[in-house]
Design a protein around this motif. Structure first.
Motif, PDB file in Angstrom:
ATOM      1  N   ALA B 168       0.834  -1.213   0.000  1.00  0.00           N
ATOM      2  CA  ALA B 168       0.000   0.000   0.000  1.00  0.00           C
ATOM      3  C   ALA B 168       0.866   1.260   0.000  1.00  0.00           C
ATOM      4  O   ALA B 168       0.519   2.270  -0.614  1.00  0.00           O
ATOM      5  CB  ALA B 168      -0.942   0.008   1.203  1.00  0.00           C
ATOM      6  N   ASN B 169       2.012   1.180   0.688  1.00  0.00           N
ATOM      7  CA  ASN B 169       2.898   2.360   0.722  1.00  0.00           C
ATOM      8  C   ASN B 169       3.400   2.732  -0.663  1.00  0.00           C
ATOM      9  O   ASN B 169       3.647   3.899  -0.943  1.00  0.00           O
ATOM     10  CB  ASN B 169       4.078   2.104   1.658  1.00  0.00           C
ATOM     11  CG  ASN B 169       3.659   2.170   3.118  1.00  0.00           C
ATOM     12  OD1 ASN B 169       2.617   2.735   3.433  1.00  0.00           O
ATOM     13  ND2 ASN B 169       4.442   1.569   3.991  1.00  0.00           N
ATOM     14  N   PRO B 172      -0.533   3.939  -4.167  1.00  0.00           N
ATOM     15  CA  PRO B 172      -1.613   4.763  -3.600  1.00  0.00           C
ATOM     16  C   PRO B 172      -3.017   4.323  -4.026  1.00  0.00           C
ATOM     17  O   PRO B 172      -3.962   4.428  -3.240  1.00  0.00           O
ATOM     18  CB  PRO B 172      -1.298   6.163  -4.127  1.00  0.00           C
ATOM     19  CG  PRO B 172       0.171   6.163  -4.359  1.00  0.00           C
ATOM     20  CD  PRO B 172       0.520   4.761  -4.794  1.00  0.00           C
ATOM     21  N   ARG B 175      -4.751   1.959  -1.582  1.00  0.00           N
ATOM     22  CA  ARG B 175      -4.855   2.290  -0.159  1.00  0.00           C
ATOM     23  C   ARG B 175      -6.270   2.257   0.417  1.00  0.00           C
ATOM     24  O   ARG B 175      -6.474   1.691   1.486  1.00  0.00           O
ATOM     25  CB  ARG B 175      -4.223   3.661   0.098  1.00  0.00           C
ATOM     26  CG  ARG B 175      -2.739   3.616  -0.050  1.00  0.00           C
ATOM     27  CD  ARG B 175      -2.137   4.984   0.130  1.00  0.00           C
ATOM     28  NE  ARG B 175      -0.715   4.935  -0.175  1.00  0.00           N
ATOM     29  CZ  ARG B 175       0.079   5.976  -0.167  1.00  0.00           C
ATOM     30  NH1 ARG B 175      -0.407   7.162   0.137  1.00  0.00           N
ATOM     31  NH2 ARG B 175       1.344   5.846  -0.454  1.00  0.00           N
ATOM     32  N   PRO B 176      -7.252   2.892  -0.251  1.00  0.00           N
ATOM     33  CA  PRO B 176      -8.580   2.886   0.374  1.00  0.00           C
ATOM     34  C   PRO B 176      -9.072   1.472   0.688  1.00  0.00           C
ATOM     35  O   PRO B 176      -9.566   1.216   1.796  1.00  0.00           O
ATOM     36  CB  PRO B 176      -9.465   3.574  -0.663  1.00  0.00           C
ATOM     37  CG  PRO B 176      -8.532   4.466  -1.420  1.00  0.00           C
ATOM     38  CD  PRO B 176      -7.232   3.700  -1.482  1.00  0.00           C
ATOM     39  N   ILE B 178      -7.230  -1.358   0.974  1.00  0.00           N
ATOM     40  CA  ILE B 178      -6.375  -2.066   1.934  1.00  0.00           C
ATOM     41  C   ILE B 178      -6.629  -1.557   3.357  1.00  0.00           C
ATOM     42  O   ILE B 178      -6.768  -2.344   4.300  1.00  0.00           O
ATOM     43  CB  ILE B 178      -4.889  -1.929   1.547  1.00  0.00           C
ATOM     44  CG1 ILE B 178      -4.621  -2.798   0.308  1.00  0.00           C
ATOM     45  CG2 ILE B 178      -3.973  -2.329   2.697  1.00  0.00           C
ATOM     46  CD1 ILE B 178      -3.222  -2.684  -0.258  1.00  0.00           C
ATOM     47  N   ILE B 179      -6.732  -0.236   3.502  1.00  0.00           N
ATOM     48  CA  ILE B 179      -6.983   0.304   4.837  1.00  0.00           C
ATOM     49  C   ILE B 179      -8.335  -0.193   5.351  1.00  0.00           C
ATOM     50  O   ILE B 179      -8.467  -0.585   6.505  1.00  0.00           O
ATOM     51  CB  ILE B 179      -6.913   1.847   4.817  1.00  0.00           C
ATOM     52  CG1 ILE B 179      -5.459   2.267   4.576  1.00  0.00           C
ATOM     53  CG2 ILE B 179      -7.419   2.433   6.128  1.00  0.00           C
ATOM     54  CD1 ILE B 179      -5.273   3.742   4.307  1.00  0.00           C
TER      55      ILE B 179
ATOM     56  N   ASP C 166     -12.070  10.139   0.025  1.00  0.00           N
ATOM     57  CA  ASP C 166     -11.580   9.356   1.147  1.00  0.00           C
ATOM     58  C   ASP C 166     -10.240   9.929   1.604  1.00  0.00           C
ATOM     59  O   ASP C 166      -9.549  10.608   0.848  1.00  0.00           O
ATOM     60  CB  ASP C 166     -11.434   7.887   0.754  1.00  0.00           C
ATOM     61  CG  ASP C 166     -10.623   7.741  -0.501  1.00  0.00           C
ATOM     62  OD1 ASP C 166      -9.411   7.528  -0.400  1.00  0.00           O
ATOM     63  OD2 ASP C 166     -11.207   7.886  -1.604  1.00  0.00           O
ATOM     64  N   PRO C 168      -7.179   8.601   2.334  1.00  0.00           N
ATOM     65  CA  PRO C 168      -5.922   8.292   1.633  1.00  0.00           C
ATOM     66  C   PRO C 168      -5.732   9.105   0.355  1.00  0.00           C
ATOM     67  O   PRO C 168      -4.623   9.546   0.057  1.00  0.00           O
ATOM     68  CB  PRO C 168      -6.046   6.803   1.317  1.00  0.00           C
ATOM     69  CG  PRO C 168      -7.025   6.273   2.284  1.00  0.00           C
ATOM     70  CD  PRO C 168      -7.961   7.388   2.604  1.00  0.00           C
ATOM     71  N   PRO C 172      -1.977  11.849  -1.715  1.00  0.00           N
ATOM     72  CA  PRO C 172      -1.424  10.860  -2.649  1.00  0.00           C
ATOM     73  C   PRO C 172       0.100  10.772  -2.573  1.00  0.00           C
ATOM     74  O   PRO C 172       0.664   9.752  -2.959  1.00  0.00           O
ATOM     75  CB  PRO C 172      -1.878  11.376  -4.022  1.00  0.00           C
ATOM     76  CG  PRO C 172      -2.174  12.821  -3.824  1.00  0.00           C
ATOM     77  CD  PRO C 172      -2.614  12.977  -2.409  1.00  0.00           C
ATOM     78  N   GLY C 175       4.148   8.579   1.507  1.00  0.00           N
ATOM     79  CA  GLY C 175       4.797   7.312   1.175  1.00  0.00           C
ATOM     80  C   GLY C 175       4.579   6.214   2.199  1.00  0.00           C
ATOM     81  O   GLY C 175       4.977   5.080   1.984  1.00  0.00           O
ATOM     82  N   ASN C 176       3.966   6.545   3.343  1.00  0.00           N
ATOM     83  CA  ASN C 176       3.800   5.550   4.393  1.00  0.00           C
ATOM     84  C   ASN C 176       2.398   5.687   4.973  1.00  0.00           C
ATOM     85  O   ASN C 176       2.076   6.718   5.574  1.00  0.00           O
ATOM     86  CB  ASN C 176       4.866   5.801   5.472  1.00  0.00           C
ATOM     87  CG  ASN C 176       4.829   4.752   6.566  1.00  0.00           C
ATOM     88  OD1 ASN C 176       3.897   3.939   6.634  1.00  0.00           O
ATOM     89  ND2 ASN C 176       5.840   4.763   7.406  1.00  0.00           N
ATOM     90  N   ILE C 177       1.587   4.677   4.799  1.00  0.00           N
ATOM     91  CA  ILE C 177       0.190   4.829   5.236  1.00  0.00           C
ATOM     92  C   ILE C 177       0.077   4.974   6.757  1.00  0.00           C
ATOM     93  O   ILE C 177      -0.912   5.483   7.253  1.00  0.00           O
ATOM     94  CB  ILE C 177      -0.736   3.695   4.727  1.00  0.00           C
ATOM     95  CG1 ILE C 177      -0.270   2.328   5.193  1.00  0.00           C
ATOM     96  CG2 ILE C 177      -0.871   3.743   3.221  1.00  0.00           C
ATOM     97  CD1 ILE C 177      -1.298   1.237   4.902  1.00  0.00           C
TER      98      ILE C 177
END
Lengths: 475, 337, 218
Positions: B168-169, B172, B175-176, B178-179, C166, C168, C172, C175-177
């Protein structure tokens, strides 16, 4: 409303209040390489010494029509490069400061028209400083005047990013075959010999000139500071609009075939009426012309549907603009979603009841590229319109028309959610056009975008006094 | 009609990639959503539904359905309380004997734009030994203004979570989903979660006009996440059984009609909440599937099993799922593949 | 009654001790890892133009009850101007004035473009805004009809930031969620007033379409 004095025409750049009616144009897209030389050129071009540098043309009436006319538009980056102080730059409206590319979502410049896909000369807005426009009676005169501009400061003043030539077609047609430039605002106190009766209120000059009464009651656009820089200035949304003529003609044919087979075909076009046209034509060709007329609001001859719903044959040329939609509330003659009714609803009822006449703009576009040849539809040549849309407030007029009316169709709940079929930001998955017939309608769907934005900039058109001020800056 | 299985071995690769993520996969079961429970009932289309689609199941007074609720994991070990995606697959039984399916999950969007993304993510998610959390992690998380990390599950020394987060990192777009998948708590009931079809489908109306739509089942009882701890491993099954003995469980089928600018073939992108929303009908589940779901467990549900008037879009993930589900069904000896 | 909650005094001391710590952390990260979000996130899609929200929060110059009463009176005195104006603007679903804390707020749902909407306001009830601007902190130049651009810029600056998509996708470039929660903190640090989401019972329809469909003439 009080009547204001007529502005000083010698202080206003030409082509704003009245068109030049010249057949050839060259827009020079320039980067200022030597600000000192560029300022010098501005002083020379406004000196009144006609013997030397070609002079910026004004609105002042002339006894003898000059063979070439010259005008200057500046971007925000251009004003900055010329040395306008930051505190003054900040007094310009934010849409002009941000520039046309930054307004893409609002203007419908998305997908293939996204600024990321614009032509090279528009890719870096910080390099677009000046657009000098030369209107001429002949290509030779255009060439000569254009060269003189580029020679400014022994060629040091400007770097030419692009040179965009436009040439009028015979009969005033543009690429989709429509006769263009019929409707323009008639300004209060300004006499233009080509003005035709149009049943619309006279337009306050403040619709195109800063510092004057605007068409919006109790509202005046702020004049950028210092006043001698802003007063009597105007804005130009300059757009290079590529036209997909082949796709457009295909759409006419497909739609004509669809309507011909529809049970309501004889209601949209009475049987055999096409035989009375001048010249007479086939039923299929007539249906194609009808579709072209319904989506624009005028036949390709320029004849408005509001006056002549069943025939493109001109009756009286003086009548081309003498109409409104008072007896056509449902759009049975001229569809509510047609181009000209979207861009100027005239006296039609609209949702925003107080804006009918407040968004009027001046259009001075000219076609570019060779005419489409039906025998060689895929000639690979680019063609379109060098669009010049002049107004006093880009956001209140040009952008508002583009965002609320042309696209989206907020002005009438019966078209809300649809875009202008001729020039709108259409995608086949969502596009639709409603042609009211009797108490029903025919829907045209699945058409793509026929006009792509491939470049453009928001330009400030300073007054003559302002050009002199810019020329004499000492940053 | 489901998508053609001639896909150059893609289905097999997708299937194998999922199997690799669940070392305890049991042959003969589904590679994901392994644990499930069946229910039966009927669907009643809304009055306006026929205006939007000519699809057969929206024209009838009511149509019988079979539904399978499931946990997302491919592990055969039931673990209803785990943070996981929930599934709701619905089969509409048409009078002709044919059927059409709606396959939905509790994720609002998907992880992958195309099959290759999916393979990459599955690879990233292969279980690896869990690194112990640094001793000072709570403090450092606080100083970094991050949220505290959830404690590691002591019962499983291996996990794919770290790999998925690393994916996910770098991606992008994923991400939605996966989170959501890593944080979505279990519902109090299978009948108290919203399920999304994720992909875009095409409705054809009686005039031949096409609209692009996304779907969701919304529980009439409302959405309720479980907050209690220490619940039995099969509490969702028990709850559904008891709930249906008391009365039916109902869901509303909601269609969102896409507009200009919406991603039509990219399931990682959500649509705006301002889009036109249409009620397509109501699902009424009356009882658990007979014989402890003996007929439902092997049954094939396929998101591309559609009928005229309700078509699949060009979404590459959807097309690939169609073939992969059919392949998977044959692999496990399922029925109606 | 047995309670596990700490006493009020302990809670008070805790808040005083932890909040300055958080404030310091925010200041540190604001400089160390600043977030950039478009200041004008006004659209997610080209076709997404209906039922937009305006959440105008205008701090009153005088936040006492006397000052608040003055604001209430200014709104009440202009009911005709406001109702007639909104009817003429035609694109408004809902609009209301609220007093929240020391702020005069105007919340509305409208169709189309914010700047057009505001300009229509200036033209149909600019005098109301002029009256209200006398009561707020750091007002724009008035009358708004002679300074429409400055007025609109002021309004946009006082319109709550809207998180339309959303979380995230707001960041954009992150780099780290694991840092997304911090990014949200730093975003909120920039915007005291934020609209977190919206729901509509009849999405995708303009105000005029609703009026047309319900038979009350558009």
């Amino acid at each position: 409303m009080t009547v204001e004095p007529v502005p000083d025409l010698a202080d206003i750049q030409g082509n704003i209040l009245r068109g030049y009616k010249k057949d050839h144009v060259r827009h020079l897209v320039l980067t200022i390489t030597d600000p000192q030389a560029a300022r010098r050129w501005l002083l020379d071009a406004t000196s009144g010494e006609t013997a030397g540098t070609p002079q910026v043309t004004t609105e002042k009436s002339y006894s003898e029509k000059p063979p070439t006319c010259l005008n200057v538009g500046l971007t925000h980056a251009g004003l900055e490069t010329l040395g306008v102080a930051a505190k003054h730059l900040r007094t310009f409206p934010h849409e002009f400061v941000d520039g046309m590319a930054s307004r893409a979502l609002k203007l419908g410049d998305t997908g293939p028209s996204d600024p990321r896909h614009w032509k090279a000369e528009w890719q870096d807005p910080s390099k677009v400083h000046v657009v000098v426009s030369v209107h001429a009676d002949s290509p030779g005169q255009r060439e000569k005047a254009g060269k003189e501009v580029l020679d400014a400061g022994d060629g040091a003043a400007f770097d030419k990013t692009a040179q965009l030539d436009g040439d009028a077609f015979p009969g005033g047609q543009v690429h989709f075959g429509y006769r263009d430039n019929i409707a323009q605002p008639h300004f209060a106190g300004i006499r233009d010999p080509i003005d035709r009766p149009d049943r619309q209120p006279l337009v306050e000059v403040g619709a195109v000139l800063l510092g004057h009464q605007t068409p919006v009651e109790d509202v005046r656009w702020e004049v950028p500071q210092p006043k001698r820089l802003g007063f009597n200035g105007s804005f130009n949304a300059f757009r290079v609009l590529e036209q997909q003529v082949g796709e457009f003609e295909d759409f006419l044919s497909q739609s004509a075939a669809l309507i011909k087979d529809n049970g309501m075909a004889n209601m949209v076009l009475p049987p055999d009426v096409e035989k009375t046209w001048d010249p007479p034509t086939s039923r299929f060709e007539a249906m194609r012309e009808l579709v072209a007329a319904k989506i624009l609001g005028r036949w390709r001859t320029g004849v408005p549907l509001a006056l002549s719903p069943y025939s493109p044959t001109p009756v009286c040329l003086g009548k081309l603009n003498d109409f409104d939609y008072a007896n056509d509330t449902d759009g049975l003659c001229c569809p509510v979603g047609s181009h000209i009714r979207r861009c100027n609803p005239r006296s039609s009822r609209i949702v925003q009841r107080n804006t009918n006449h407040s968004r009027r703009i001046v259009r001075r576009g000219m076609p570019y590229g060779p005419p489409h040849d039906p025998d060689h539809p895929d000639d690979g040549k680019e063609r379109g319109l060098l669009g010049v849309f002049i107004c006093a407030s880009l956001i209140a007029q040009f952008e508002a028309i583009q965002y609320d009316w042309m696209n989206l169709g907020l002005q009438d709940p019966r078209i809300t959610g649809t875009n202008d079929a001729v020039v709108g930001n259409n995608e086949p998955e969502f596009s639709s056009f409603t042609m009211p017939v009797g108490s029903s309608s025919i829907e045209l769907r699945g058409f793509s975008r026929f006009v792509h934005t491939v470049g453009g900039a928001y330009l400030f058109l300073p007054s003559i006094r302002a050009l002199k001020y810019l020329g004499s800056l000492h940053p | 009609m489901v998508a053609s299985p001639t896909d150059g071995g893609l289905s097999q690769r997708l299937f194998d990639a999922l199997i690799a993520d669940y070392p305890d996969h049991r042959p003969g079961t589904r590679p994901v959503h392994a644990v499930g429970i069946g229910a039966v009932g009927y669907f009643v289309p809304s009055d306006v539904a026929p205006r939007f689609t000519v699809a057969e199941h929206f024209q009838m007074e009511r149509v019988n359905v079979t539904v399978r609720f499931s946990n997302g994991s491919g592990s055969p070990v039931e673990s209803d309380a785990a943070i996981d995606v929930r599934g709701m697959a619905t089969k509409f039984h048409l009078p002709s004997g044919d059927s059409t399916d709606l396959v939905m999950s509790s994720l609002p969007v998907f992880f992958s734009r195309n099959p290759q993304d999916f393979l990459d993510l599955a690879k990233a998610g292969e279980p690896k030994p869990v690194k112990p959390q640094p001793r000072w992690s709570r403090l450092t998380d606080m100083l970094l203004l991050r949220e505290p990390r959830p404690p590691a599950d002591p019962s499983s020394p291996n996990s794919g979570t770290a790999g998925v987060i690393a994916y996910a990192n770098c991606h992008p777009f994923a991400r939605p989903a996966i989170i959501a998948a890593l944080t979505q708590p279990a519902p109090t009931s299978y009948a108290r979660a919203t399920y999304h079809a994720i992909h875009t489908f095409k409705f054809t109306d009686p005039d031949g006009n096409v609209r692009y739509c996304r779907f969701a089942w919304e529980p009439v009882a409302g959405v309720r996440p479980e907050t209690r701890s220490g619940l039995p491993k099969d509490y969702l099954h028990t709850e559904l059984r008891q709930r249906l003995m008391r009365g039916p469980a109902r869901f509303v089928l909601r269609a969102v009609v896409g507009g200009q600018g919406d991603a039509l073939d990219n399931p990682t992108k959500g649509w705006d909440t301002t889009r036109l929303r249409v009620v397509m009908g109501e699902l009424v589940l009356t009882q658990l599937a007979p014989d402890a779901g003996a007929a439902v467990e092997p049954l094939s549900f396929n998101p591309t099993r559609v009928v005229p008037g309700f078509d699949i879009s060009n979404d590459k993930v959807l097309v690939a799922r169609g073939a992969a589900y059919a392949y998977s069904c044959r692999q496990r000896g399922g029925t109606g593949c | 009654m047995v309670t596990t909650q700490p006493s009020k005094w302990v809670q008070f001391l805790q808040s005083k001790l932890t909040q300055p710590g958080e404030w310091l952390l925010v200041q540190y990260w604001k400089h160390r890892a600043p977030v950039t979000t478009p200041t004008w996130v006004w659209k997610t899609a080209p076709g997404d133009n209906l039922q937009q929200c305006m959440n105008l929060v205008m701090p009153l110059a005088d936040k006492t009850d006397v000052g608040r009463a003055r604001a209430a009176k200014a709104v009440a005195a202009n009911v005709d101007e406001i109702f007639t104006g909104l009817n003429n603007v035609g694109t408004v679903h809902f609009a209301r004035f609220d007093l929240i804390g020391g702020n005069l707020c105007m919340f509305s749902v409208y169709d189309g473009d914010l700047e057009n909407y505001l300009r229509d306001f200036i033209s149909v009830f600019g005098s109301v805004f002029d009256a209200l601007m006398e009561l707020v902190e750091a007002p724009p130049p008035t009358p708004c009809g002679l300074h429409p651009e400055a007025f609109i810029d002021w309004i946009i600056a006082h319109d709550a930031f809207q998180i339309t998509g959303d979380v995230p996708s707001l960041f954009p470039d992150e780099g780290n969620i694991a840092n997304l929660p911090r990014d949200v903190v730093l975003l909120l640090e920039q915007h005291p007033n934020v609209q977190l989401g919206r729901y509509s019972g009849y999405p995708g329809k303009s105000a005029a379409q609703i009026r047309l469909a319900t038979g009350i003439d558009w």
